[in-house]
Each structure stands twice: as C-alpha cells, then as structure tokens.
Design an enzyme around this catalytic site. Sequence first.
Site, mmCIF file in Angstrom:
data_model
loop_
_atom_site.group_PDB
_atom_site.id
_atom_site.type_symbol
_atom_site.label_atom_id
_atom_site.label_comp_id
_atom_site.label_asym_id
_atom_site.label_seq_id
_atom_site.Cartn_x
_atom_site.Cartn_y
_atom_site.Cartn_z
ATOM 1 N N GLU A 131 0.250 3.062 -5.315
ATOM 2 C CA GLU A 131 -0.868 2.696 -6.175
ATOM 3 C C GLU A 131 -2.210 2.636 -5.446
ATOM 4 O O GLU A 131 -3.256 2.857 -6.053
ATOM 5 C CB GLU A 131 -0.577 1.367 -6.884
ATOM 6 C CG GLU A 131 0.331 1.493 -8.104
ATOM 7 C CD GLU A 131 1.817 1.629 -7.785
ATOM 8 O OE1 GLU A 131 2.179 1.518 -6.596
ATOM 9 O OE2 GLU A 131 2.622 1.853 -8.703
ATOM 10 N N HIS A 180 6.051 -7.120 -15.903
ATOM 11 C CA HIS A 180 5.756 -5.877 -16.621
ATOM 12 C C HIS A 180 5.000 -6.111 -17.915
ATOM 13 O O HIS A 180 5.106 -5.310 -18.838
ATOM 14 C CB HIS A 180 7.056 -5.125 -16.938
ATOM 15 C CG HIS A 180 7.489 -4.186 -15.865
ATOM 16 N ND1 HIS A 180 7.835 -4.597 -14.608
ATOM 17 C CD2 HIS A 180 7.642 -2.836 -15.846
ATOM 18 C CE1 HIS A 180 8.198 -3.543 -13.879
ATOM 19 N NE2 HIS A 180 8.094 -2.467 -14.601
HETATM 20 C C1 LIG Z 1 4.766 -0.751 -7.672
HETATM 21 C C2 LIG Z 1 5.486 -0.103 -8.786
HETATM 22 N N1 LIG Z 1 5.108 1.110 -9.197
HETATM 23 C C3 LIG Z 1 5.765 1.737 -10.180
HETATM 24 C C4 LIG Z 1 6.832 1.154 -10.791
HETATM 25 C C5 LIG Z 1 7.610 1.854 -11.907
HETATM 26 N N2 LIG Z 1 8.921 2.265 -11.379
HETATM 27 C C6 LIG Z 1 10.016 1.515 -11.590
HETATM 28 S S1 LIG Z 1 11.352 2.153 -10.793
HETATM 29 C C7 LIG Z 1 10.455 3.436 -10.171
HETATM 30 C C8 LIG Z 1 11.110 4.441 -9.309
HETATM 31 C C9 LIG Z 1 11.709 3.809 -8.093
HETATM 32 O O1 LIG Z 1 12.295 4.787 -7.305
HETATM 33 P P1 LIG Z 1 13.235 4.362 -6.107
HETATM 34 O O2 LIG Z 1 12.525 3.397 -5.239
HETATM 35 O O3 LIG Z 1 13.736 5.584 -5.473
HETATM 36 O O4 LIG Z 1 14.410 3.549 -6.805
HETATM 37 P P2 LIG Z 1 15.475 4.097 -7.849
HETATM 38 O O5 LIG Z 1 14.885 3.912 -9.220
HETATM 39 O O6 LIG Z 1 15.761 5.500 -7.520
HETATM 40 O O7 LIG Z 1 16.666 3.217 -7.688
HETATM 41 C C10 LIG Z 1 9.135 3.357 -10.594
HETATM 42 C C11 LIG Z 1 8.092 4.344 -10.261
HETATM 43 C C12 LIG Z 1 7.185 -0.137 -10.366
HETATM 44 N N3 LIG Z 1 8.171 -0.811 -10.947
HETATM 45 N N4 LIG Z 1 6.517 -0.723 -9.356
#
Ligand SMILES: Cc1ncc(C[n+]2csc(CCOP(=O)(O)OP(=O)(O)O)c2C)c(N)n1
Lengths: 326, 326, 330, 330
Positions: free
Chosen positions: B60, B129
């Site tokens: 971000e 959220h």
């Molecule tokens: C700081 C932040 N940015 C964006 C999001 C939205 N978001 C939730 S899960 C996710 C993807 C996370 O990817 P990863 O860390 O690889 O975990 P996975 O979902 O694959 O288990 C995003 C972008 C968030 N929750 N927090």
Amino acid sequence: MPELTYREAVRDALRKALREDERVFLMGEDIAEMGGSMAVTQGLLEEFGPQRVRNTPISEMAIVGSGIGAAIQGMRPVVEIMYEDFLTLSMEQLVNQAAKHRTMSGGQVRVPLTVRTQGGAGWSPGAQHAQQLEAWFVHVPGLKVVFASTPEDVRGLLWSSIYDDNPVLFFEHRTLYPIKGEVPEELEPIPLGKARVHREGEDVTVVATGRLVHEALRAAEEAERDGVSVEVVDPRTLLPLDEETIIASVRKTTRCVTAHEAVTRGGFGAELAAVIQHGAFDWLDAPIERVGAKFAPLPFAPVMEQYVVPHAEDVYEAIRRTVARG
Amino acid sequence: MPELTYREAVRDALRKALREDERVFLMGEDIAEMGGSMAVTQGLLEEFGPQRVRNTPISEMAIVGSGIGAAIQGMRPVVEIMYEDFLTLSMEQLVNQAAKHRTMSGGQVRVPLTVRTQGGAGWSPGAQHAQQLEAWFVHVPGLKVVFASTPEDVRGLLWSSIYDDNPVLFFEHRTLYPIKGEVPEELEPIPLGKARVHREGEDVTVVATGRLVHEALRAAEEAERDGVSVEVVDPRTLLPLDEETIIASVRKTTRCVTAHEAVTRGGFGAELAAVIQHGAFDWLDAPIERVGAKFAPLPFAPVMEQYVVPHAEDVYEAIRRTVARG
Amino acid sequence: MTTVEERTEPGGRPLSRDELRSFLREMLLIRRFEEKVEERFRAGELPGFLHVAIGQEAVATGVCAALAREDVIASTHRAHGHAIAKGTPVERLMAELYGKVEGCSRGYGGSMHLYDLEVGNLGANAVVAGGIPGIVGAALAFQMRGEARVAAAFFGDGATNTGTFHESLNLAQLWKLPAVFVLENNGWAESTPASQHLPLPVEKLGKRAAAYGMKLIEADGQDVEAVYLAALAAREHALSGKGPVLLHLRTYRLTGHYVGDPQVYRDKEELARERATRDPIELLKARLELPDDDWAALDAEVTAEVEAAVAFAKAGTDPKPEDALKYVYA
Amino acid sequence: MTTVEERTEPGGRPLSRDELRSFLREMLLIRRFEEKVEERFRAGELPGFLHVAIGQEAVATGVCAALAREDVIASTHRAHGHAIAKGTPVERLMAELYGKVEGCSRGYGGSMHLYDLEVGNLGANAVVAGGIPGIVGAALAFQMRGEARVAAAFFGDGATNTGTFHESLNLAQLWKLPAVFVLENNGWAESTPASQHLPLPVEKLGKRAAAYGMKLIEADGQDVEAVYLAALAAREHALSGKGPVLLHLRTYRLTGHYVGDPQVYRDKEELARERATRDPIELLKARLELPDDDWAALDAEVTAEVEAAVAFAKAGTDPKPEDALKYVYA
Ligand SMILES: Cc1ncc(C[n+]2csc(CCOP(=O)(O)OP(=O)(O)O)c2C)c(N)n1
Ligand SMILES: Cc1ncc(C[n+]2csc(CCOP(=O)(O)OP(=O)(O)O)c2C)c(N)n1
Ligand SMILES: [Mg+2]
Ligand SMILES: [Mg+2]
C-alpha cells in the site's frame, strides 16, 4: 517543591518506572547513546543498559508492532516515535492492531503499550517535522490519547499511561521541553481522563492543549487587562475526554474558545466544539471560536511559519470575538 | 435517463477517462483479471490491457507512492486501496508526500492523483474491514476528500477528481455498490466542493454522507409522517467543504443533525458541528445532534455490529431530539 | 521437545506410523471443518466473509505440531487450520464463525480474528502481514525474560511484498529473536499469481531471507512430515540464540481466495493438476497405504466432530447488542 | 550518453584529467557550500535544522554526472550535494536555506525540501525513504511513455530498514522499471551505528538486492571515478529494460548527523581515521597530484561562488506571511 523542566519530568517518569518495574523497557530510534533526538532519554542507557533502552532501526511499523507484541506478553513497553509525522508509518499497527486486539479477541488481550512522540512548530522545521496529529487518534476506539502541557502533568500522566492497560498515544510538544515548572517531590500519578483548570475566570472559557495552553494563559492575562475574565482548561487527556469539567466551565462562563496548534479544520477543536455546543447549548452566549493552524502544510520561511501557526494573540482575538457577541 | 448502479457508475467514469486520455491508468491489488474485490474494474483489463490496468503486489505504501511519482510526471493515475482500513499503511505517502509536495516545492509540483477506496459495515466483516476513516483526511491541507452517495454523484465526482490537479481521496461505500440511480446520458462532471440538497425541508437539516444519506432520506420520510419537514444535504466533497450551502440550510431550518457511519467521536460530524454552530449560531433552536457509530471497534456478531453502526432510526431519533427542544 | 536429530536417527523414518496417522487425522479434521464452513456459508448461515485453506493443511498441522503449547502463533485471514492445529477445539471455532458467545473470540472476531490465548493463538489477522510485528514483540518478551519459547508468524507469499514483513524480519534478525516466520507460499495473492506480484520466481522466494542474513529452512509444504521436521529444526534454531528462521513452505490453495470466489482468474488445468497431484491429505493417505475401512473410520470420526461443532455453535448464545461496548478498554 | 564501454576502452583511464578536475571542482564546491552552511547556522542566520554530507561528496557528484539532465532524482534530508550536482545553482540553494523567495523552493522548503523541477530534482525529503516510492512512479511514467529516462533515488543505510524501501524496490523490480536506487551507505543512521541497526555486516548491505532479484552494482563511494562509472553502468542497465539497479556505495559521514550534533555516540578515533584516509576530496586531489597553486585557485573560485551565494541569499526577498496559503492547492 522541586522544579523540573518538561524534558526532565518525562525522563523522571521513565527512570522511575524502569527502576521499579522489570516489565518496563524503552525502544526507539537513537534513544540510547544519543538520548533521543530531544535528549529526553539521556542517561538512561547508562543506568539501565542496552536491553532496556533499545536503539532500533528506522522501522516505525516494527517499532510499534513489536511494542504491541511485547505488551500482550505482559511487558510494559514505552516506545518512542521520534516525530509524530512518522506516526503516519505506524498507523496500521496503532489503529488496526493495538486499538482493536482487545475487542476482536473478546476481551482476552490487553495491550499496555505507551507510544511517546513529539512534534510542533516554532523552529522552522518545514512541513514534515512539525505536524500535530493528535485528532486522528481521538477518532479511534480502543486508544487513549494524552497531550500534556506542563512538567507536573507530563510526569504524572506518563506514569499513568505506562500503567494503563490500554495502548496510549502520548504526545509531547517540542517547544515545551525546556520549560520549567514545580512538581511534587514524589511522582504523583495523574489519572487519565481528568482535565485541569489552569486559571479560573468568569467570562470566557478557553479549552487549550499542548503549547496553546501557555499561549492561552498569556492571552488570558492580556484579556484581563481589558476587564475580561478568562478560564483556561487543559483536557490533558483527549481520549477519554473529561466532558464534565469542560461543559461545567462553559456553562459558567457562557463563552468558549478552543485552541490547539494543529490545523483547525478537522482538528480536536472540532470535537470540543461539537461536545460543548451540545452540552452547553442553553448557556452559550456566542458561537464557539476555534483557534488552530491555518490550512496549509507548514512552510519553512519563519515569517510564513509564524503566520500559519497560532499564538497568544490569536487566542486573544478569538476571546475578543466571543465577547463582542451580544 | 439511463439507470446505473453505483458500481457501474464508478466503472463508467474510469472507462471514459481511460478511453479518452492516455495519461490515465489504474493500479491496485486484484483490479485486473478479478476486476477488483468489489468488481468495480471488471472488464477494464480486457479493454485497456495490463499496462493501464495494473495488478500490484500487496504494497500500500508503494502503490500510493508510485501513483504520486507518476502523477508528478504528468500522468493521471487512479489507484485503488482495496479497503480503506489499509489506508493506514499509506498514510505517510498521502499525508507527508502527496499533500505537501506542492507547498514544499513552492508551487513547482502538482500531484493529480486519485486514490479510490471503499469501506463500510453491514456485512459482518469485523473490526479491520469496515472502518470509515474519511475524517482523518479532512485534517490534512493539500488533500481533497470526496465521498459520494449516489450513482450520478459518484460518476461525476470521480471524473472531476481524476481531472483535479490535486491528490484526491475518493471514498466509496461498500453497501452502495448495488444501488441503482438515474444518471445523465453523457457523463456530467460534478465540481468538487459543491453540496447537494437531496430533499428540501423546513424544520430540520440533516447533513449526511455516504450510506447515511440514504438512511437520512428514510428517516426524513418517517419524520414527515410525524409532521416534521426534513432537509437532507450531502456535502459530497468533505474537503473543500461547501459551508455556504450547509449553513444556509441550517439558518433556514434552525435545527441540525449530522450523520455518518464513522465513529461519532472525532468524526466528520464534529467538523460539521463546529462549522454550523459558528455559522448559524443565532439561528439554531437546538443543539446539533451527531449520529455516527458508537465508540467501539466493530464486533463481528451481527447483533453487535447492528448496534454499533447507525441506521435510519438513529437519524430519526436524533431528528426527534432536536425537535423536542423548545 | 524432541530434536530433529533424535527424530532422524539412523535406521528408520523420522516419524512413526502412528504419529503420521495422527497428523492425517488432524489434517482431515481441518479439511472437513472447512468444507463444512463452505457449505454453511453457502447456506447463508455464516455472516461475514471467509477464507479456507483447503490444500494447505499440512502446513498448519506440521508447523503447530513442532511448536510447544507455550509457544505462540499469529495467524492470517486463512486461519482455521492454524487455530485447530494450535489446539482450539473445533466447536469453539465453529461457534465463533456463528458469532456466538461460546466462540473462541466470544463472537467479536469471526473467521478473520480467531484468538485463543490459552493455547497461544495471538489472533488471526485480516490485515495482510498485520500480525507479524506482534510476533517479533512476543519473541522479544521471551528473550528478555529468558523463557525458552518461540513465537511464530504465519503469512503468505503475497505478504512478503509488504513493508510490514520487511521491517519485522529485519528487526527480529537484528536482535536474534526466537521467532519463526512461516512463509506459506501458495503462489497466489487473491487473484494475482506470483508472477504478477513477485519479482522472484515463486520457488525462489526463500531468497528474501538473504536480505537479513536470516537462516532459511525450506520444505515441501504438501508433505506434512517434511513440514514437521523443518519446523522442528526452525524452532531449535530460533531457541538456540542464533536468531530467527524463515521457514519457506511451498503449498497450494485448492479453492478460491474466499468462499464464493468464482475464480475467473485461475487456469482450470493448473487447478486440476494440483488437485490430482498435490493434495497433502491424498499424498499422506497414499503413503500410509491406509486401508479403506481405516480411512472411512477416520473420516467418520472427524466428520462427526465437525457436525457436533455445528450443533454446538447453533445452540450457542447470541451476544447482547450492547455487549459491543464491553471490551473496548481493559 | 556515453556508455561505460566507451569510457573504459583499452589504453587509458576511463576519465580524462580534465573531467576529474571538474569533478573535483564540484565536490569542493559542495564542501565549501556545506562548511558555509555550518558556519552560518552556528552564527544563527539559518532557521530550521540542517544536515550536511561532508565526506559524501563523491556520491553526489559521481552519480549525478552519470545522469542526463532529463533524468530525475529524489533526495534525502542530507540533500545539498545532490541538489548542487544535479544542477541547481548554489545561490538558489543558499537563498532557500535563508527562506527567501529566490530560493529553489521559494522559501517554502528549506534544507530538507530542496526542489528544482527544471533540473530534475523532485525534492529532498525529511522522511527517511519518503522519496523512494515517488521515484518508482516516475520511472513507471517514463516506461509507459517510452521515454529513455531514468529516475534515481538517494537514500542511506538506515533507510534500507524501512518498509517503504522494501515495497519500492520490490515493485520497481517486478515491473522492470528504469530506476536506480542509490544506497549511500555511510554506516550510520543518526547516532546509531550500522551494527545496531543492520542485521547484515555493513559492507554486505548490497545483499538486500537479492530479495528482489535486482541487479546490484557496488563501488567505493569515496572514489568519484568509481562512483561515476558504476552509476553509468547502473543507468545503462536501468534503461536497457532489464530492470532497476541497486547501486551500493560505501561512504562516510565526516561530520555530525545534524549541524550542531555533539556526537557523543561516535568514537573519536574512528572519525579521525576516516578523515585522514577516506576524505573523497583529499583522495582525488592526491590522485590528480594537483599543484598547490592550481588547488588554491580552484578553492578560491568555489569559495567566491559560495560567498556570492550568501550575499545573494541575504539580499533576497522575504516571503509575505500570507503567501503561506498560496500553494496549498494547484
Ligand atoms: C494490507 C492488506 N492489503 C490487502 C488486503 C486484501 N487481501 C486479503 S488476502 C490478500 C492476499 C494475500 O495473499 P497471501 O499473503 O499470499 O495469502 P493467501 O491469501 O495466499 O493465503 C489480500 C490482497 C489485506 N487484507 N490487507
Ligand atoms: C521515517 C523517519 N524516521 C526517522 C527519521 C529521523 N531521522 C532522520 S535522518 C535519520 C537517519 C537516517 O539514516 P540514513 O538513512 O543512513 O541516512 P544518513 O543520515 O546516514 O544520511 C533518522 C532516523 C525520519 N526523518 N524519518
Ligand atoms: Mg498466497
Ligand atoms: Mg547512513
């Protein structure tokens, strides 16, 4: 009563807590050998060693975040963010984590973390080293917010913040560090959530924080000479707010000025005005006047800085405006 | 006039800007193939390709920061922060950089950046959220802040934001995406800084933003049945604020309620109250009532969420309280 | 704790058949729990929004098995498996998802905020990487107090792109804290494949440890035994005073990012291939050559446990509305 | 632009004596400028607070010489050298430090916010690492528009501990942007030595590039020729489409963190040794075997330039107070 500077008073509270309580430790940038960029923590490394007075990398997220984690494990960390402008880097941890763990866990978690920071204009630092951002945190349930204006208050309130079981944002003002004031021989904790009436008066209440408490006191003296009697109240804790004391004061005086160094628009004075107009509506004889910085990033050149930031005369003029009303 | 959903209206403005102007491009997490977590940007990758509709890493700070850099070089980036809760991670770039470059450079730099984001409760997302953080940004000189509540407004205001030469924080509300409304055949830009009077009335003015505009309109109908005539005003742009329209309305009705979904304490309603009590002091027949979320991180369980967040009945009760006053 | 050396002594497989079977059982419990969650969500019974970790069970089970009860974890938005593996009873988890007072967060948290301090779960986190710094702080507290405990953070490949990740690992290594950073690399961040969000090839993501001079331990995240041994080694290293470990586990998300995700972005063949070849439960089942009736018994057992959890949850107590304000301050 | 290959063709030193002499002149100009700044600050003439980069001149000069005028830079709190080397006349800089309308930021910025868009200086920044993401965005704009320009960010060793640094380098590498990340590694972050803020040995800090798979180029930051050639190579690489470069330059801060810093934290011997052996100006002067009178002439020339700048600044115009509100919005 002994006299301490505001700086010494902060240090005194830290030293006492470090001496008496193993759970207390300090983290922050350059707080060890250098004693912090404001020299507040000078001498503490020597007395308590590098385990308890910890220099950190430039990592405002991790400083606050690791403070949270240690606090949850039962420590009482006091972390320092060198300038409150850099709180902008810690917002996620402060707002989404520290403030919310307790509710999100259904009451399992406590976060007894104190985040000390400082800011303020008056020395031509430019736009990125002098913001006053306390208002943001008043909007965040789960945090407490303290802004002390005198040596006595800063010492007693810092102590209470360290021993509060919630995350506390503790604001100091840069230009107040050298000011002197009497303090009780022994540190006396000052409860969070209690305002202080610095000066009683009959005609106008000025509710002021931080540096502006001192400007308000000057303005009050000036107004006195005009025959206007001014009460000056410092909330000291912005969250929770001592609405009772403030409203009682305004009901008595029937007029009110709010004053802080932060930008007026969206500042803490807005919250004060909203609370006061509600609680003292039938008593108010004039609209509440807000004093704060003009709406601009702080320019460097002293003449412009001086213009943007409020001083005693701005408070004085606001007092005059309220009095001029019917 | 055609009907669009709020979601389609946002997309429409984006699509038109992407079509007509090479300088415009989009960046954000999951905005490409998936079309964003709110499906707002669906179809845009197919039409404009991955250069102009860019998925980003979860970064971000860098998303906003690189938007700033591209904007300074003459692009007109529209970046998306998936939930406004994550703006907490971008604060440094938004507040210290985007908002201040122009002043700090003595007017050399322009930052025509739009940051779209969304939030809001009503679907049990829990505490991290669903925050409504718009008030913070109203406190930051150099930023503009928009919060649109209808399809027509969101389209016209987004367009104006993209073409504004300043950084604009553009708030959308999650629960509004599916609502439908008429929009002009051709996109009509809506100037920033102009409030909209949604409903005229004689007895009370409700100044509401976002989802609460709709709740206020419902409350107004309810009040109408009691014989109370309610005017509903949506500032739409929170910064700069159309004080004139708002104050004129309250001078007419003599009573005022502010309403937003954000936590009441320290919220935008505080600023409104401060401005209104000042500008309409002699007209006000009752204290300004503020409606907003209760002071707690949003709990998960629907009954508790429901309790914390304000609804039409909260606005209705606030209206009744103002009317009950003499 | 058993050390890796003890585990891998000459003359045999590190883990006994019984141990592996108990891992299989837990993994299957997690799987059935999450399938049930999907089902109940689709039925409209569960509020909020949910992420399941179907396909990633070996990570949760293997890592948490290597941790002691007094060790702590921070979890992510994809949290059910971590919570179960760390020891929270499934009925308390299910009750949480139903927003009940009997839930592990008393109904305040939901799927993305599962806490259970008693078993050392410091909370799931809906902010990507949001829980990592807290783990650094927990490890700091352990180190300062001389406690032989580790703090472990789970996070995904997507999380390694955050500044929060960077500052946390950096600080932990600087201070040689007893922390384990569990990189659950499933190759996706929501709809964004690793190729679109990582400048490194997805399998090279462990290189990020080099930026801190941090110990890297890698294992196949679909092989629970490998995960367990790697986690055990990581824990030992972290406790030894030599500093934290980046534990890089390659895994795969066999469902959508969230429950209900239409997954327009994902190649169906990739998914089918992974499902056929890398399902950690199928792999372990095959390896154990579990007789059909044994498997059926196991499945029936955990399925019944999950059903009981649903019944428990549904019979739970709704919070009172005004309880919303109960835990804002301590 | 000249390429590195052209520069290092067989049969001679890469840089001519004249070129090196012009580097020396600029470095000396920076040195004298900053010494004057220290003096005027101590005399109470300069408001605000100031950081000088005495000892680090070769970085500013070498890097900026390798950049084209249309390339852009983002600078730090230690900004005077970068600004001079990128082409802002010293009188406009000095006027800025005096808060005058004639200043390069019209008196709005001060030492920590020196801007000069005309020569591609996008601004000094008082927030550590605060300017790095903007450089990523500038490089993105150049890439999208097909312009053969690079964007370069200066930052210190301390800045590499920030999340901002991490996210920026990561994104730049992912998109293979024409950016150069100039790591000005002086081994200190304010009063904190590298050993207290970096988990890597200070000389290994370039390893951070590995976390992104980014090209690393390293050079002795006290040897202006080495810096120049390294920067030239970095620029070429960045422009080639192969992605950004981490340009790691080892340097040393010969004065306090800020003007007036009592430096209680720094070992006097370390400082004396560095001053005696690693002053980039002394090194170059020795290498060029500059005759005393030539040196004296050079010094007199730049000293006069600095004096003229002070005179210009003092004769400058104070802004009007209400001008404070002039540039809040475009
Ligand atoms: C700081 C932040 N940015 C964006 C999001 C939205 N978001 C939730 S899960 C996710 C993807 C996370 O990817 P990863 O860390 O690889 O975990 P996975 O979902 O694959 O288990 C995003 C972008 C968030 N929750 N927090
Ligand atoms: C985000 C942030 N944190 C802290 C500071 C205070 N500060 C100013 S300079 C500095 C040290 C920077 O170290 P480095 O990046 O190595 O640059 P150097 O000063 O050595 O040139 C610090 C901590 C700041 N300006 N910004
Ligand atoms: Mg992932
Ligand atoms: Mg440095």
